[in-house]
Design a protein around this motif. Sequence first.
Motif, PDB file in Angstrom:
ATOM      1  N   GLU A  36       0.940  -1.325  -0.035  1.00  0.00           N
ATOM      2  CA  GLU A  36       0.274   0.084  -0.057  1.00  0.00           C
ATOM      3  C   GLU A  36       0.901   1.179   0.011  1.00  0.00           C
ATOM      4  O   GLU A  36       0.532   2.171  -0.653  1.00  0.00           O
ATOM      5  CB  GLU A  36      -0.832   0.092   1.009  1.00  0.00           C
ATOM      6  N   GLU A  37       2.043   1.256   0.780  1.00  0.00           N
ATOM      7  CA  GLU A  37       2.863   2.513   0.777  1.00  0.00           C
ATOM      8  C   GLU A  37       3.702   2.649  -0.514  1.00  0.00           C
ATOM      9  O   GLU A  37       3.637   3.806  -0.977  1.00  0.00           O
ATOM     10  CB  GLU A  37       3.893   2.268   1.815  1.00  0.00           C
ATOM     11  N   VAL A  38       3.804   1.524  -1.282  1.00  0.00           N
ATOM     12  CA  VAL A  38       4.546   1.817  -2.422  1.00  0.00           C
ATOM     13  C   VAL A  38       3.813   2.045  -3.564  1.00  0.00           C
ATOM     14  O   VAL A  38       3.895   2.796  -4.400  1.00  0.00           O
ATOM     15  CB  VAL A  38       5.176   0.321  -2.964  1.00  0.00           C
ATOM     16  N   GLN A  39       2.269   1.566  -3.578  1.00  0.00           N
ATOM     17  CA  GLN A  39       1.362   1.993  -4.238  1.00  0.00           C
ATOM     18  C   GLN A  39       1.151   3.613  -4.316  1.00  0.00           C
ATOM     19  O   GLN A  39       1.011   4.293  -5.315  1.00  0.00           O
ATOM     20  CB  GLN A  39      -0.084   1.510  -4.216  1.00  0.00           C
ATOM     21  N   GLN A  40       0.903   3.966  -2.997  1.00  0.00           N
ATOM     22  CA  GLN A  40       0.803   5.474  -2.688  1.00  0.00           C
ATOM     23  C   GLN A  40       1.948   6.332  -3.411  1.00  0.00           C
ATOM     24  O   GLN A  40       1.598   7.483  -3.790  1.00  0.00           O
ATOM     25  CB  GLN A  40       0.591   5.840  -1.162  1.00  0.00           C
ATOM     26  N   MET A  41       3.144   6.041  -3.083  1.00  0.00           N
ATOM     27  CA  MET A  41       4.237   6.619  -3.702  1.00  0.00           C
ATOM     28  C   MET A  41       4.260   6.546  -5.215  1.00  0.00           C
ATOM     29  O   MET A  41       4.401   7.837  -5.702  1.00  0.00           O
ATOM     30  CB  MET A  41       5.676   5.845  -3.325  1.00  0.00           C
ATOM     31  N   ALA A  42       3.894   5.639  -5.757  1.00  0.00           N
ATOM     32  CA  ALA A  42       3.542   5.590  -7.335  1.00  0.00           C
ATOM     33  C   ALA A  42       2.477   6.588  -7.721  1.00  0.00           C
ATOM     34  O   ALA A  42       2.729   7.369  -8.430  1.00  0.00           O
ATOM     35  CB  ALA A  42       3.437   4.114  -7.868  1.00  0.00           C
ATOM     36  N   ASN A  43       1.379   6.361  -7.026  1.00  0.00           N
ATOM     37  CA  ASN A  43       0.284   7.223  -7.274  1.00  0.00           C
ATOM     38  C   ASN A  43       0.666   8.797  -7.166  1.00  0.00           C
ATOM     39  O   ASN A  43       0.317   9.872  -7.869  1.00  0.00           O
ATOM     40  CB  ASN A  43      -1.092   7.102  -6.544  1.00  0.00           C
ATOM     41  N   ASN A  44       1.289   9.429  -6.117  1.00  0.00           N
ATOM     42  CA  ASN A  44       1.489  10.416  -5.620  1.00  0.00           C
ATOM     43  C   ASN A  44       2.675  11.156  -6.909  1.00  0.00           C
ATOM     44  O   ASN A  44       2.660  12.224  -7.064  1.00  0.00           O
ATOM     45  CB  ASN A  44       2.372  10.827  -4.579  1.00  0.00           C
TER      46      ASN A  44
END
Length: 50
Positions: free
Chosen positions: A18-26
Amino acid sequence: MKNPEVSDSLGYFGYTLEEVQQMANNQGWHLEYIGEWNHPRNQKMVKFYL
């Protein structure tokens, strides 16, 4: 926060999916979860793309 003087290669460091997904989205990237790739410490693989 100051960086430590020496690294601790035995200490745990990691991110949740979830953290990696959020970094990508950001940053406007897409993330594809690849998963298992037989890493000796059970690391998982992801693919980032635009």
